[in-house]
Design a protein around this motif. Structure first.
Motif, PDB file in Angstrom:
ATOM      1  N   MET A   1       0.983  -1.172  -0.180  1.00  0.00           N
ATOM      2  CA  MET A   1       0.144  -0.018  -0.155  1.00  0.00           C
ATOM      3  C   MET A   1       1.060   1.294  -0.010  1.00  0.00           C
ATOM      4  O   MET A   1       1.892   1.259   0.967  1.00  0.00           O
ATOM      5  CB  MET A   1      -0.989   0.029   1.145  1.00  0.00           C
ATOM      6  CG  MET A   1      -1.987   1.161   1.419  1.00  0.00           C
ATOM      7  SD  MET A   1      -2.923   1.037   2.728  1.00  0.00           S
ATOM      8  CE  MET A   1      -3.726  -0.193   2.632  1.00  0.00           C
ATOM      9  N   PRO A   2       0.546   2.092  -0.888  1.00  0.00           N
ATOM     10  CA  PRO A   2       1.387   3.304  -0.917  1.00  0.00           C
ATOM     11  C   PRO A   2       1.373   4.193   0.373  1.00  0.00           C
ATOM     12  O   PRO A   2       0.331   4.207   1.323  1.00  0.00           O
ATOM     13  CB  PRO A   2       0.647   4.212  -2.079  1.00  0.00           C
ATOM     14  CG  PRO A   2       0.172   3.350  -2.995  1.00  0.00           C
ATOM     15  CD  PRO A   2      -0.316   2.050  -2.044  1.00  0.00           C
ATOM     16  N   PRO A   3       2.270   5.019   0.831  1.00  0.00           N
ATOM     17  CA  PRO A   3       2.341   5.653   2.171  1.00  0.00           C
ATOM     18  C   PRO A   3       0.955   6.530   2.232  1.00  0.00           C
ATOM     19  O   PRO A   3       0.440   6.914   3.070  1.00  0.00           O
ATOM     20  CB  PRO A   3       3.645   6.148   2.061  1.00  0.00           C
ATOM     21  CG  PRO A   3       4.394   5.528   1.339  1.00  0.00           C
ATOM     22  CD  PRO A   3       3.804   4.931   0.145  1.00  0.00           C
ATOM     23  N   TRP A   4       0.867   7.392   1.244  1.00  0.00           N
ATOM     24  CA  TRP A   4      -0.250   8.248   1.233  1.00  0.00           C
ATOM     25  C   TRP A   4      -1.484   7.929   1.439  1.00  0.00           C
ATOM     26  O   TRP A   4      -2.331   8.234   2.439  1.00  0.00           O
ATOM     27  CB  TRP A   4       0.022   9.204  -0.084  1.00  0.00           C
ATOM     28  CG  TRP A   4      -0.394   8.145  -1.380  1.00  0.00           C
ATOM     29  CD1 TRP A   4       0.442   7.657  -2.092  1.00  0.00           C
ATOM     30  CD2 TRP A   4      -1.781   8.186  -1.772  1.00  0.00           C
ATOM     31  NE1 TRP A   4      -0.219   7.154  -3.426  1.00  0.00           N
ATOM     32  CE2 TRP A   4      -1.583   7.410  -3.141  1.00  0.00           C
ATOM     33  CE3 TRP A   4      -3.093   8.536  -1.380  1.00  0.00           C
ATOM     34  CZ2 TRP A   4      -2.832   7.058  -3.812  1.00  0.00           C
ATOM     35  CZ3 TRP A   4      -4.206   7.960  -2.242  1.00  0.00           C
ATOM     36  CH2 TRP A   4      -3.940   7.497  -3.264  1.00  0.00           C
ATOM     37  N   GLN A   9      -5.890   6.029   5.382  1.00  0.00           N
ATOM     38  CA  GLN A   9      -6.726   5.165   6.057  1.00  0.00           C
ATOM     39  C   GLN A   9      -6.484   5.304   7.511  1.00  0.00           C
ATOM     40  O   GLN A   9      -7.605   5.116   8.221  1.00  0.00           O
ATOM     41  CB  GLN A   9      -6.106   3.759   5.472  1.00  0.00           C
ATOM     42  CG  GLN A   9      -6.706   2.631   6.054  1.00  0.00           C
ATOM     43  CD  GLN A   9      -6.543   1.150   5.579  1.00  0.00           C
ATOM     44  OE1 GLN A   9      -5.204   1.079   4.672  1.00  0.00           O
ATOM     45  NE2 GLN A   9      -7.185   0.306   6.115  1.00  0.00           N
ATOM     46  N   GLU A  10      -5.209   5.613   7.951  1.00  0.00           N
ATOM     47  CA  GLU A  10      -5.218   5.724   9.441  1.00  0.00           C
ATOM     48  C   GLU A  10      -5.865   6.830   9.900  1.00  0.00           C
ATOM     49  O   GLU A  10      -6.173   6.935  11.204  1.00  0.00           O
ATOM     50  CB  GLU A  10      -3.682   5.921   9.733  1.00  0.00           C
ATOM     51  CG  GLU A  10      -2.713   4.396   9.409  1.00  0.00           C
ATOM     52  CD  GLU A  10      -1.548   4.634   9.512  1.00  0.00           C
ATOM     53  OE1 GLU A  10      -0.952   5.604   9.825  1.00  0.00           O
ATOM     54  OE2 GLU A  10      -0.813   3.499   9.531  1.00  0.00           O
ATOM     55  N   SER A  11      -5.780   8.020   9.116  1.00  0.00           N
ATOM     56  CA  SER A  11      -6.654   9.377   9.479  1.00  0.00           C
ATOM     57  C   SER A  11      -8.073   9.417   9.325  1.00  0.00           C
ATOM     58  O   SER A  11      -8.383  10.150   9.842  1.00  0.00           O
ATOM     59  CB  SER A  11      -5.856  10.582   8.930  1.00  0.00           C
ATOM     60  OG  SER A  11      -5.969  10.331   7.550  1.00  0.00           O
ATOM     61  N   LEU A  12      -8.338   8.333   8.681  1.00  0.00           N
ATOM     62  CA  LEU A  12      -9.871   8.371   8.335  1.00  0.00           C
ATOM     63  C   LEU A  12     -10.921   8.504   9.644  1.00  0.00           C
ATOM     64  O   LEU A  12     -12.012   9.111   9.836  1.00  0.00           O
ATOM     65  CB  LEU A  12     -10.387   7.209   7.450  1.00  0.00           C
ATOM     66  CG  LEU A  12     -11.877   7.208   6.996  1.00  0.00           C
ATOM     67  CD1 LEU A  12     -12.082   8.541   6.252  1.00  0.00           C
ATOM     68  CD2 LEU A  12     -11.746   6.019   6.059  1.00  0.00           C
ATOM     69  N   ALA A  13     -10.546   7.434  10.477  1.00  0.00           N
ATOM     70  CA  ALA A  13     -11.300   7.326  11.798  1.00  0.00           C
ATOM     71  C   ALA A  13     -11.334   8.457  12.532  1.00  0.00           C
ATOM     72  O   ALA A  13     -12.569   8.914  13.090  1.00  0.00           O
ATOM     73  CB  ALA A  13     -10.776   6.231  12.422  1.00  0.00           C
ATOM     74  N   GLU A 185       2.204  16.242   6.370  1.00  0.00           N
ATOM     75  CA  GLU A 185       1.657  15.935   5.205  1.00  0.00           C
ATOM     76  C   GLU A 185       0.323  16.720   4.704  1.00  0.00           C
ATOM     77  O   GLU A 185      -0.684  16.130   4.790  1.00  0.00           O
ATOM     78  CB  GLU A 185       1.334  14.582   5.090  1.00  0.00           C
ATOM     79  CG  GLU A 185       2.504  13.368   5.060  1.00  0.00           C
ATOM     80  CD  GLU A 185       3.132  13.323   3.635  1.00  0.00           C
ATOM     81  OE1 GLU A 185       2.727  14.126   2.655  1.00  0.00           O
ATOM     82  OE2 GLU A 185       4.259  12.862   3.630  1.00  0.00           O
ATOM     83  N   PRO A 186       0.520  17.913   4.750  1.00  0.00           N
ATOM     84  CA  PRO A 186      -0.769  18.702   4.610  1.00  0.00           C
ATOM     85  C   PRO A 186      -1.497  18.463   3.371  1.00  0.00           C
ATOM     86  O   PRO A 186      -2.777  18.422   3.335  1.00  0.00           O
ATOM     87  CB  PRO A 186      -0.050  20.268   4.464  1.00  0.00           C
ATOM     88  CG  PRO A 186       1.293  20.210   4.040  1.00  0.00           C
ATOM     89  CD  PRO A 186       1.724  18.775   4.595  1.00  0.00           C
ATOM     90  N   LEU A 187      -0.947  18.229   2.326  1.00  0.00           N
ATOM     91  CA  LEU A 187      -1.806  17.819   1.047  1.00  0.00           C
ATOM     92  C   LEU A 187      -2.761  17.083   0.951  1.00  0.00           C
ATOM     93  O   LEU A 187      -3.827  17.126   0.847  1.00  0.00           O
ATOM     94  CB  LEU A 187      -0.552  17.759  -0.114  1.00  0.00           C
ATOM     95  CG  LEU A 187      -1.593  17.465  -1.762  1.00  0.00           C
ATOM     96  CD1 LEU A 187      -2.296  18.747  -2.124  1.00  0.00           C
ATOM     97  CD2 LEU A 187      -0.474  17.290  -2.565  1.00  0.00           C
ATOM     98  N   ILE A 188      -2.217  15.490   1.647  1.00  0.00           N
ATOM     99  CA  ILE A 188      -2.946  14.614   1.827  1.00  0.00           C
ATOM    100  C   ILE A 188      -4.010  14.790   2.754  1.00  0.00           C
ATOM    101  O   ILE A 188      -5.090  14.450   2.464  1.00  0.00           O
ATOM    102  CB  ILE A 188      -2.066  13.416   2.080  1.00  0.00           C
ATOM    103  CG1 ILE A 188      -0.939  13.037   1.048  1.00  0.00           C
ATOM    104  CG2 ILE A 188      -2.891  12.138   2.419  1.00  0.00           C
ATOM    105  CD1 ILE A 188       0.067  11.838   1.497  1.00  0.00           C
ATOM    106  N   LEU A 189      -3.786  15.397   3.832  1.00  0.00           N
ATOM    107  CA  LEU A 189      -4.821  15.550   4.859  1.00  0.00           C
ATOM    108  C   LEU A 189      -5.684  16.346   4.574  1.00  0.00           C
ATOM    109  O   LEU A 189      -6.922  16.159   4.876  1.00  0.00           O
ATOM    110  CB  LEU A 189      -4.017  15.848   6.093  1.00  0.00           C
ATOM    111  CG  LEU A 189      -3.438  14.642   7.272  1.00  0.00           C
ATOM    112  CD1 LEU A 189      -4.728  13.599   7.706  1.00  0.00           C
ATOM    113  CD2 LEU A 189      -2.471  13.743   6.583  1.00  0.00           C
TER     114      LEU A 189
END
Length: 226
Positions: A1-4, A9-13, A185-189
């Motif tokens: 799974m790509p890091p991004w 996935q981890e921040s979704l909850a 990682e501002p862009l992803i979040l």
């Protein structure tokens, strides 16, 4: 799974939890209270004596003429200088309620004004009082006119609650900011937060369409009866 993707996935909850516990309740409470305030303000502007209508007009003028973010700052950061201390969530609730009340009052006022004068006269002719005419005849017809713009106001409010992050309410956007502070990682979040807002707005837009169709059928029923 790509890091991004793993990060998303981890921040979704926690993001969804913040939306469920803070964003959605803040939106619902602000809209309900703001709509009640807007109805009272609209009635005051249309039917109240001059001093009350002037106060209502002044309130609408101030709120609509100043940025929502400034209003939140005045309530949360400014009022403590007067000895009025508010927690973050109540301060945000008051700010959003006042803002929604001002904008919804104009919508309600226009909707009530759109009801033909003959409807009032018909209600009075069968012995209704002013309050009965308003409740049984005018408001049901005004509601059909007000539903689309009020629905848009509600959807906009969902997105506007992100401004509550500026007064430390741990809603969806501030939760994303906190995760960014640890992951860098501002862009992803921020994209993930935007997608959640987009999903909420899309669901509400779908409900808005159904609600408008329902009230359109109800309006056709009323017209058929009259």
């Amino acid at each position: 799974m790509p890091p991004w993707l793993q990060l998303m996935q981890e921040s979704l909850a926690p993001l969804l939890w913040a939306a469920l516990v803070f964003t959605i309740p803040l939106t619902l409470a602000s809209f309900v209270l703001g709509l009640a305030l807007g109805l009272l303000t609209a009635v005051a502007r249309l039917f109240a004596p001059r001093p009350l209508s002037d106060i209502a007009r002044f309130y609408v003028w101030v709120i609509r003429g100043t940025p929502l973010l400034v209003q939140l700052f005045v309530i949360f950061y400014g009022l403590p200088s007067l000895g009025i201390l508010l927690d973050a969530f109540p301060a945000a609730l008051i700010g959003f309620t006042l803002n929604v009340g001002a904008y919804s009052s104009e919508i309600v006022r226009a909707a009530i004004s759109a009801v033909p004068r003959g409807q009032w006269e018909a209600a009075y002719s069968i012995g209704m009082s002013w309050s009965q005419a308003m409740r049984r005849t005018v408001l049901p017809q005004a509601t059909r006119v007000a539903i689309p713009p009020l629905s848009n106001t509600f959807i906009s409010l969902v997105k506007d609650t992100s401004l509550a992050a500026a007064v430390t309410v741990p809603e969806l956007f501030q939760t994303a900011q906190r995760i960014v502070a640890t992951t860098y990682e501002p862009l992803i979040l921020y994209i993930e937060a935007a997608l959640i807002y987009l999903a909420l707005s899309s669901v509400l837009s779908s409900l808005q369409v159904r609600l408008e169709r329902r009230f359109a059928r109800y309006g056709g029923f009323l017209e058929a009866r009259t």
